[in-house]
Design a protein around this motif. Sequence first.
Motif, PDB file in Angstrom:
ATOM      1  N   THR A  30       0.853  -1.186   0.000  1.00 31.63           N
ATOM      2  CA  THR A  30       0.000   0.000   0.000  1.00 31.63           C
ATOM      3  C   THR A  30       0.889   1.237   0.000  1.00 31.63           C
ATOM      4  OG1 THR A  30      -0.104   0.435   2.384  1.00 31.63           O
ATOM      5  CG2 THR A  30      -1.571  -1.289   1.524  1.00 31.63           C
TER       6      THR A  30
ATOM      7  N   SER B 245      -3.743   4.046  -1.566  1.00 39.01           N
ATOM      8  CA  SER B 245      -4.120   3.029  -2.548  1.00 39.01           C
ATOM      9  C   SER B 245      -3.270   1.776  -2.418  1.00 39.01           C
ATOM     10  CB  SER B 245      -3.996   3.591  -3.967  1.00 39.01           C
ATOM     11  OG  SER B 245      -2.648   3.904  -4.254  1.00 39.01           O
TER      12      SER B 245
ATOM     13  N   GLN C 219     -14.634  -6.088  -4.162  1.00 42.40           N
ATOM     14  CA  GLN C 219     -14.388  -5.215  -3.015  1.00 42.40           C
ATOM     15  C   GLN C 219     -14.260  -6.031  -1.729  1.00 42.40           C
ATOM     16  OE1 GLN C 219     -16.540  -1.532  -2.527  1.00 42.40           O
ATOM     17  NE2 GLN C 219     -17.400  -1.755  -4.598  1.00 42.40           N
TER      18      GLN C 219
ATOM     19  N   PHE D 255      -8.274   2.974  -1.345  1.00 45.77           N
ATOM     20  CA  PHE D 255      -9.058   2.637  -0.152  1.00 45.77           C
ATOM     21  C   PHE D 255     -10.098   3.751  -0.030  1.00 45.77           C
ATOM     22  CE2 PHE D 255      -5.223   0.218   0.592  1.00 45.77           C
ATOM     23  CZ  PHE D 255      -5.666  -0.925   1.231  1.00 45.77           C
ATOM     24  N   HIS D 256     -11.303   3.508  -0.570  1.00 43.52           N
ATOM     25  CA  HIS D 256     -12.303   4.563  -0.713  1.00 43.52           C
ATOM     26  C   HIS D 256     -13.128   4.821   0.556  1.00 43.52           C
ATOM     27  CE1 HIS D 256     -14.625   0.911  -1.720  1.00 43.52           C
ATOM     28  NE2 HIS D 256     -15.630   1.548  -1.179  1.00 43.52           N
TER      29      HIS D 256
ATOM     30  N   VAL E  11     -11.635  -1.487   0.104  1.00 44.22           N
ATOM     31  CA  VAL E  11     -10.892  -1.279  -1.139  1.00 44.22           C
ATOM     32  C   VAL E  11     -11.443  -2.254  -2.176  1.00 44.22           C
ATOM     33  CG1 VAL E  11      -9.049  -2.958  -0.621  1.00 44.22           C
ATOM     34  CG2 VAL E  11      -8.510  -0.928  -2.003  1.00 44.22           C
TER      35      VAL E  11
ATOM     36  N   TYR F  62      -6.080  -5.143  -8.806  1.00 39.14           N
ATOM     37  CA  TYR F  62      -6.099  -4.256  -7.640  1.00 39.14           C
ATOM     38  C   TYR F  62      -5.047  -3.145  -7.681  1.00 39.14           C
ATOM     39  CZ  TYR F  62      -9.356  -7.477  -5.393  1.00 39.14           C
ATOM     40  OH  TYR F  62     -10.458  -8.250  -5.080  1.00 39.14           O
TER      41      TYR F  62
END
Length: 156
Positions: A15, A147, A105, A50-51, A61, A45
């Motif tokens: 990440t 992300s 997700q 990471f919304h 995510v 991915y």
Amino acid sequence: MVEIKDRENTLLLETTQGSVVIELLPEVAPKHVERIKELAREKFYDGIVFHRVIDGFMAQVGCPLGTGTGGSDKPDLPQEFNETPHKRGTCSMARTMDPNSANSQFFICYGDQGFLDGQYTVWGQVIDGMEAIDALKKGEPVVDPDSIVSLRVAAD
């Protein structure tokens, strides 16, 4: 670095906040583990944000749109609810109200989330690097989100 027992069933997650190692649980969610590995091997991915990151709850995510409304072009998965508890570091599939709507997700729990047990498919457990998940920018939605740099199966 933690010892990896089964490279085919271990994910290496990079990440923007650091490295994470996830042990997969094919014995409890074989179809979900297969899907995650398939998407990882397709590099699906990579670059996804990471919304939705809620302090004390979870980091979500896997939406290619970055909004929580999208998924892969693969069919949704039938649920594989299991007895594995949602606790710190648990990896579980996100879905809509339809229990058979999981696709790409997923979320990683920050702590014990027992109210999710038996309602979402647990497919993995963080075994190293939770501090990188802890460091993700929080929000719903997240402003300037962190992300996934890459997600790979350790055997590859």
